[in-house]
Write a protein that holds these residues in place. Structure first.
Motif, PDB file in Angstrom:
ATOM      1  N   PRO D  41       0.818  -1.223   0.000  1.00  0.00           N
ATOM      2  CA  PRO D  41       0.000   0.000   0.000  1.00  0.00           C
ATOM      3  C   PRO D  41       0.848   1.268   0.000  1.00  0.00           C
ATOM      4  O   PRO D  41       0.480   2.266  -0.632  1.00  0.00           O
ATOM      5  CB  PRO D  41      -0.822  -0.114   1.291  1.00  0.00           C
ATOM      6  N   LYS D  42       1.997   1.240   0.687  1.00  0.00           N
ATOM      7  CA  LYS D  42       2.872   2.420   0.681  1.00  0.00           C
ATOM      8  C   LYS D  42       3.365   2.704  -0.740  1.00  0.00           C
ATOM      9  O   LYS D  42       3.461   3.863  -1.159  1.00  0.00           O
ATOM     10  CB  LYS D  42       4.079   2.188   1.602  1.00  0.00           C
ATOM     11  N   LEU D  43       3.703   1.636  -1.469  1.00  0.00           N
ATOM     12  CA  LEU D  43       4.180   1.815  -2.838  1.00  0.00           C
ATOM     13  C   LEU D  43       3.074   2.384  -3.712  1.00  0.00           C
ATOM     14  O   LEU D  43       3.319   3.274  -4.552  1.00  0.00           O
ATOM     15  CB  LEU D  43       4.668   0.469  -3.387  1.00  0.00           C
ATOM     16  N   ALA D  44       1.837   1.900  -3.502  1.00  0.00           N
ATOM     17  CA  ALA D  44       0.710   2.410  -4.298  1.00  0.00           C
ATOM     18  C   ALA D  44       0.524   3.905  -4.049  1.00  0.00           C
ATOM     19  O   ALA D  44       0.310   4.681  -4.991  1.00  0.00           O
ATOM     20  CB  ALA D  44      -0.558   1.636  -3.944  1.00  0.00           C
ATOM     21  N   ILE D  45       0.608   4.321  -2.788  1.00  0.00           N
ATOM     22  CA  ILE D  45       0.423   5.745  -2.477  1.00  0.00           C
ATOM     23  C   ILE D  45       1.622   6.561  -2.966  1.00  0.00           C
ATOM     24  O   ILE D  45       1.474   7.710  -3.404  1.00  0.00           O
ATOM     25  CB  ILE D  45       0.198   5.927  -0.954  1.00  0.00           C
ATOM     26  N   TYR D  46       2.815   5.963  -2.917  1.00  0.00           N
ATOM     27  CA  TYR D  46       3.979   6.667  -3.473  1.00  0.00           C
ATOM     28  C   TYR D  46       3.791   6.895  -4.967  1.00  0.00           C
ATOM     29  O   TYR D  46       4.055   7.988  -5.484  1.00  0.00           O
ATOM     30  CB  TYR D  46       5.265   5.874  -3.207  1.00  0.00           C
ATOM     31  N   LEU D  47       3.310   5.866  -5.667  1.00  0.00           N
ATOM     32  CA  LEU D  47       3.062   5.999  -7.112  1.00  0.00           C
ATOM     33  C   LEU D  47       2.012   7.080  -7.367  1.00  0.00           C
ATOM     34  O   LEU D  47       2.189   7.942  -8.239  1.00  0.00           O
ATOM     35  CB  LEU D  47       2.607   4.654  -7.683  1.00  0.00           C
ATOM     36  N   LEU D  48       0.931   7.033  -6.601  1.00  0.00           N
ATOM     37  CA  LEU D  48      -0.124   8.053  -6.753  1.00  0.00           C
ATOM     38  C   LEU D  48       0.447   9.453  -6.553  1.00  0.00           C
ATOM     39  O   LEU D  48       0.204  10.371  -7.352  1.00  0.00           O
ATOM     40  CB  LEU D  48      -1.242   7.778  -5.743  1.00  0.00           C
ATOM     41  N   SER D  49       1.235   9.622  -5.496  1.00  0.00           N
ATOM     42  CA  SER D  49       1.798  10.945  -5.201  1.00  0.00           C
ATOM     43  C   SER D  49       2.783  11.365  -6.285  1.00  0.00           C
ATOM     44  O   SER D  49       2.841  12.542  -6.674  1.00  0.00           O
ATOM     45  CB  SER D  49       2.503  10.921  -3.841  1.00  0.00           C
ATOM     46  N   PHE D  50       3.566  10.412  -6.776  1.00  0.00           N
ATOM     47  CA  PHE D  50       4.543  10.710  -7.828  1.00  0.00           C
ATOM     48  C   PHE D  50       3.831  11.224  -9.073  1.00  0.00           C
ATOM     49  O   PHE D  50       4.198  12.268  -9.630  1.00  0.00           O
ATOM     50  CB  PHE D  50       5.336   9.442  -8.153  1.00  0.00           C
ATOM     51  N   VAL D  51       2.785  10.507  -9.487  1.00  0.00           N
ATOM     52  CA  VAL D  51       2.059  10.910 -10.696  1.00  0.00           C
ATOM     53  C   VAL D  51       1.374  12.255 -10.449  1.00  0.00           C
ATOM     54  O   VAL D  51       1.391  13.144 -11.302  1.00  0.00           O
ATOM     55  CB  VAL D  51       1.048   9.825 -11.103  1.00  0.00           C
ATOM     56  N   PHE D  52       0.801  12.409  -9.249  1.00  0.00           N
ATOM     57  CA  PHE D  52       0.130  13.660  -8.900  1.00  0.00           C
ATOM     58  C   PHE D  52       1.087  14.848  -9.027  1.00  0.00           C
ATOM     59  O   PHE D  52       0.768  15.872  -9.650  1.00  0.00           O
ATOM     60  CB  PHE D  52      -0.419  13.544  -7.471  1.00  0.00           C
ATOM     61  N   ILE D  53       2.276  14.714  -8.459  1.00  0.00           N
ATOM     62  CA  ILE D  53       3.231  15.827  -8.495  1.00  0.00           C
ATOM     63  C   ILE D  53       3.783  16.015  -9.911  1.00  0.00           C
ATOM     64  O   ILE D  53       3.981  17.146 -10.361  1.00  0.00           O
ATOM     65  CB  ILE D  53       4.356  15.599  -7.464  1.00  0.00           C
ATOM     66  N   ALA D  54       4.014  14.918 -10.618  1.00  0.00           N
ATOM     67  CA  ALA D  54       4.490  15.035 -12.003  1.00  0.00           C
ATOM     68  C   ALA D  54       3.456  15.773 -12.851  1.00  0.00           C
ATOM     69  O   ALA D  54       3.810  16.574 -13.720  1.00  0.00           O
ATOM     70  CB  ALA D  54       4.776  13.655 -12.583  1.00  0.00           C
ATOM     71  N   LEU D  55       2.172  15.499 -12.596  1.00  0.00           N
ATOM     72  CA  LEU D  55       1.104  16.219 -13.290  1.00  0.00           C
ATOM     73  C   LEU D  55       1.205  17.713 -13.057  1.00  0.00           C
ATOM     74  O   LEU D  55       1.080  18.517 -13.986  1.00  0.00           O
ATOM     75  CB  LEU D  55      -0.250  15.768 -12.753  1.00  0.00           C
ATOM     76  N   TYR D  56       1.425  18.089 -11.803  1.00  0.00           N
ATOM     77  CA  TYR D  56       1.511  19.505 -11.491  1.00  0.00           C
ATOM     78  C   TYR D  56       2.734  20.121 -12.152  1.00  0.00           C
ATOM     79  O   TYR D  56       2.684  21.241 -12.649  1.00  0.00           O
ATOM     80  CB  TYR D  56       1.497  19.741  -9.980  1.00  0.00           C
ATOM     81  N   TRP D  57       3.839  19.398 -12.155  1.00  0.00           N
ATOM     82  CA  TRP D  57       5.026  19.913 -12.818  1.00  0.00           C
ATOM     83  C   TRP D  57       4.714  20.164 -14.296  1.00  0.00           C
ATOM     84  O   TRP D  57       5.017  21.231 -14.850  1.00  0.00           O
ATOM     85  CB  TRP D  57       6.206  18.944 -12.700  1.00  0.00           C
ATOM     86  N   ASN D  58       4.100  19.168 -14.899  1.00  0.00           N
ATOM     87  CA  ASN D  58       3.758  19.219 -16.317  1.00  0.00           C
ATOM     88  C   ASN D  58       2.856  20.412 -16.642  1.00  0.00           C
ATOM     89  O   ASN D  58       3.158  21.222 -17.526  1.00  0.00           O
ATOM     90  CB  ASN D  58       3.044  17.898 -16.648  1.00  0.00           C
ATOM     91  N   ASN D  59       1.768  20.556 -15.877  1.00  0.00           N
ATOM     92  CA  ASN D  59       0.833  21.644 -16.154  1.00  0.00           C
ATOM     93  C   ASN D  59       1.428  23.002 -15.802  1.00  0.00           C
ATOM     94  O   ASN D  59       1.214  23.987 -16.508  1.00  0.00           O
ATOM     95  CB  ASN D  59      -0.473  21.411 -15.387  1.00  0.00           C
ATOM     96  N   HIS D  60       2.206  23.036 -14.723  1.00  0.00           N
ATOM     97  CA  HIS D  60       2.909  24.245 -14.320  1.00  0.00           C
ATOM     98  C   HIS D  60       3.822  24.718 -15.451  1.00  0.00           C
ATOM     99  O   HIS D  60       3.898  25.913 -15.771  1.00  0.00           O
ATOM    100  CB  HIS D  60       3.735  23.899 -13.067  1.00  0.00           C
ATOM    101  N   HIS D  61       4.467  23.768 -16.051  1.00  0.00           N
ATOM    102  CA  HIS D  61       5.376  24.000 -17.166  1.00  0.00           C
ATOM    103  C   HIS D  61       4.629  24.640 -18.340  1.00  0.00           C
ATOM    104  O   HIS D  61       5.057  25.681 -18.880  1.00  0.00           O
ATOM    105  CB  HIS D  61       5.946  22.631 -17.531  1.00  0.00           C
ATOM    106  N   LEU D  62       3.495  24.035 -18.723  1.00  0.00           N
ATOM    107  CA  LEU D  62       2.706  24.567 -19.839  1.00  0.00           C
ATOM    108  C   LEU D  62       2.154  25.949 -19.495  1.00  0.00           C
ATOM    109  O   LEU D  62       2.134  26.855 -20.327  1.00  0.00           O
ATOM    110  CB  LEU D  62       1.563  23.612 -20.180  1.00  0.00           C
ATOM    111  N   LEU D  63       1.717  26.093 -18.241  1.00  0.00           N
ATOM    112  CA  LEU D  63       1.123  27.358 -17.813  1.00  0.00           C
ATOM    113  C   LEU D  63       2.136  28.491 -17.908  1.00  0.00           C
ATOM    114  O   LEU D  63       1.857  29.557 -18.467  1.00  0.00           O
ATOM    115  CB  LEU D  63       0.639  27.195 -16.367  1.00  0.00           C
ATOM    116  N   LEU D  64       3.336  28.265 -17.372  1.00  0.00           N
ATOM    117  CA  LEU D  64       4.342  29.335 -17.363  1.00  0.00           C
ATOM    118  C   LEU D  64       4.854  29.626 -18.764  1.00  0.00           C
ATOM    119  O   LEU D  64       5.216  30.757 -19.075  1.00  0.00           O
ATOM    120  CB  LEU D  64       5.502  28.970 -16.437  1.00  0.00           C
ATOM    121  N   ARG D  65       4.893  28.583 -19.608  1.00  0.00           N
ATOM    122  CA  ARG D  65       5.336  28.828 -20.989  1.00  0.00           C
ATOM    123  C   ARG D  65       4.398  29.788 -21.701  1.00  0.00           C
ATOM    124  O   ARG D  65       4.830  30.567 -22.560  1.00  0.00           O
ATOM    125  CB  ARG D  65       5.386  27.519 -21.771  1.00  0.00           C
ATOM    126  N   ALA D  66       3.110  29.708 -21.372  1.00  0.00           N
ATOM    127  CA  ALA D  66       2.140  30.581 -22.035  1.00  0.00           C
ATOM    128  C   ALA D  66       2.125  31.979 -21.422  1.00  0.00           C
ATOM    129  O   ALA D  66       1.603  32.912 -22.028  1.00  0.00           O
ATOM    130  CB  ALA D  66       0.748  29.962 -21.966  1.00  0.00           C
TER     131      ALA D  66
END
Lengths: 215, 215, 215, 215
Positions: D41-66
């Protein structure tokens, strides 16, 4: 510019991953040199993990330099690679103090295998994002070294219940082989327009080599 | 561009290494000022390690600025330096609470020595990657300060079984000497084409100085 | 270019320092909401430290943007600032669970004061490295806000043996005041050649304001 | 340039936050594969958090580029987002070993909700800093996906006392939906001057879509 920030973020993550493993090297209980003995296997696995991650940074660097276009899928294939690499310190924390045991050796191998597969996926997704005849396409060719690493990791994981020491020896060997830099990409970057002749591929040799896609 | 990413990755690793050592400063058990007393030696070693790593960052920065070409070997000589630097927080975690003991003092010295040797290897590998007569070649000259540091570290490690306090004093002294910035490289960068005359080297003085390669 | 790498390294260190403090927020022992209660003061101090370090990043950013030259002394004044900032998570780890106690409140204040003094030293060293009449010189002027912060921190530390809650309240207040961005530097960067008139300084108001050096 | 350093600092913080969560994956006590079971379960939540933060990085990236302009308020809206994201590893450290419990599920949801609100504030503050008719304004439009995520997080938190498993399932679902890249901004960046027709918004479908502000 997009590629620059992808590189910068990847560098940041890899820099944290490569150094966070040092937290596994907790100071020994005593204050004598003999108290250091249990640290020796942990240090060996830290070194292995450090070189392993440095290799990925190095190849990641060459790979992205040869790429000209970044797609949304590339961002996620890259995040997938970073995820697998980030598991290395956790797997090392288990393998270090249990160097002769089967389960930690298998788990460490799964992380190495997962990273290798993720790198291979990233390469393909990057290729799919390039226009036909791109430098990256000419550079990558057939990835003998990559494929052999995958096979070696699978063999090592399969052997871990019987001979975990051999599994660990395989991890060290594959990493040592990769220390030879990936000349395929470097060569293309230096002479992107020349029609180089590919060296003859000696069968079974674990070195990667250049293959012109027209062959 | 290659150099830029090498710098960025090194900066990332060094930034993590320099700050991760603060995790050794765990809050004391009590809540009075006297409960802080056991933290004092840990803080001193944290400061020493911080300055030591900042020095390497600083000199690494000047060294790479003077380099014009990066080879594959440079990447690995650089990774080797980062590996040794990354061991600093672990060695500091042992030395901090055992400041008068022999083994932790010796181990800390080995990490300092390993870092110094790795830096010296990196310098040579970088030099080998430059064309003849490069700014870097003119800048580096004979590295008196570097060589004296190596000798000092060896002496400190050798003394640690008998007089660990002297070993630690040597670590502080060498670090203090290095705080004087490396003017050799800075000077060349400012006046790359001038034919400067080298100052006469006063024997035994631990300061590094400029030596024209033609001398 | 030198300034770019100094910024990059500082960003890396500050990024680690600002986030490493979250390791102080260990999960509570139980699994009920009431088990979270002891986390509340730790979270408050984490927030305070986060904003405090973000402030320094912000002002550091504006300061370096206005600087045109970096000297060797600047590198060390900058390292000194980073050292003090890096102590924040350690001080927060002690203050968080001992929010009403004197010694942790004093130590936290010493770290804030040390950082503020280090920032002030960095400003002076940067000024000394600029040519006369530089944008930075015009931008900095008299640092009322900075000086008032120093006084506030000294008062808070002095009060901590008697009234640690007031000390902590001062830390929160000073940080809140600093949240107002440093318009002095921003203004100069936008209109570097205009001869702005300085607003009249209302005595006692803790806002920083622009002062033309000719006044 | 200001935007570059804001991106670099954000990348640094996000890189630390995304990887520091791996410290929650402590090696198991035993050395058998069955000892890994509590890690799942810890690994599952780590994966969830990793994807969650990567999503924010990704969208943050697109947002600032614009974005073309950065104001002081943007710096603080950005710091607010980074603060919420930095709480993810702490919330994950509680949820991982208590996957079926109400309070950890609620707290994790509050961190996700706080991050989503902070992102939404950052978007608005960025918009306010742009001149009228900016690329960012055309790119953002109505944020159906963002709004639906906020609603989903509120529902999940409300459900957590009764059905914590459903809350966690909602967190995974929302994250999976966001894995579809934000084509709104990408589209504008590629064809900044074209007058695209907006696709008709199928009600209830959680995909974000482009809406011309004139509609």
């Amino acid at each position: 510019m997009s590629r620059d920030r992808l590189e910068a973020f990847s560098d940041g993550v890899i820099a944290v991953v490569i150094t966070i493993g040092v937290l596994n090297l907790r100071p020994p209980a005593g204050d004598t040199l003999s108290a250091l003995r249990p640290l020796a296997p942990k240090l060996a696995i830290y070194l292995l993990s450090f070189v392993f991650i440095a290799l990925y940074w190095n190849n990641h660097h060459l790979l992205l330099r040869a790429a000209e276009r970044i797609s949304g899928a590339v961002l996620w294939a890259n995040a997938n690679l970073l995820f697998w690499l980030s598991l290395t310190p956790a797997a090392a924390a288990w393998l270090g103090p249990h160097l002769g045991e089967s389960a930690p050796a298998a788990v460490y191998g799964v992380v190495l295998l997962g990273s290798a597969i993720a790198y291979s996926i990233l390469t393909r997704v990057l290729l799919a994002a390039q226009p036909p005849g791109s430098p990256l396409e000419r550079a990558v060719g057939r990835d003998h070294k990559g494929n052999l690493s995958l096979v070696a990791y699978v063999v090592a994981i399969a052997l871990s219940p019987i001979a975990p020491w051999i599994s660990v020896a395989i991890y060290f060997t594959v990493t040592a082989v990769w220390l030879v830099p990936d000349r395929r990409i470097e060569r293309v970057l230096r002479a992107p327009s020349s029609s180089e002749t590919a060296p003859t591929a000696a069968s079974g040799e674990p070195r990667s080599r250049w293959r012109h896609p027209g062959h």
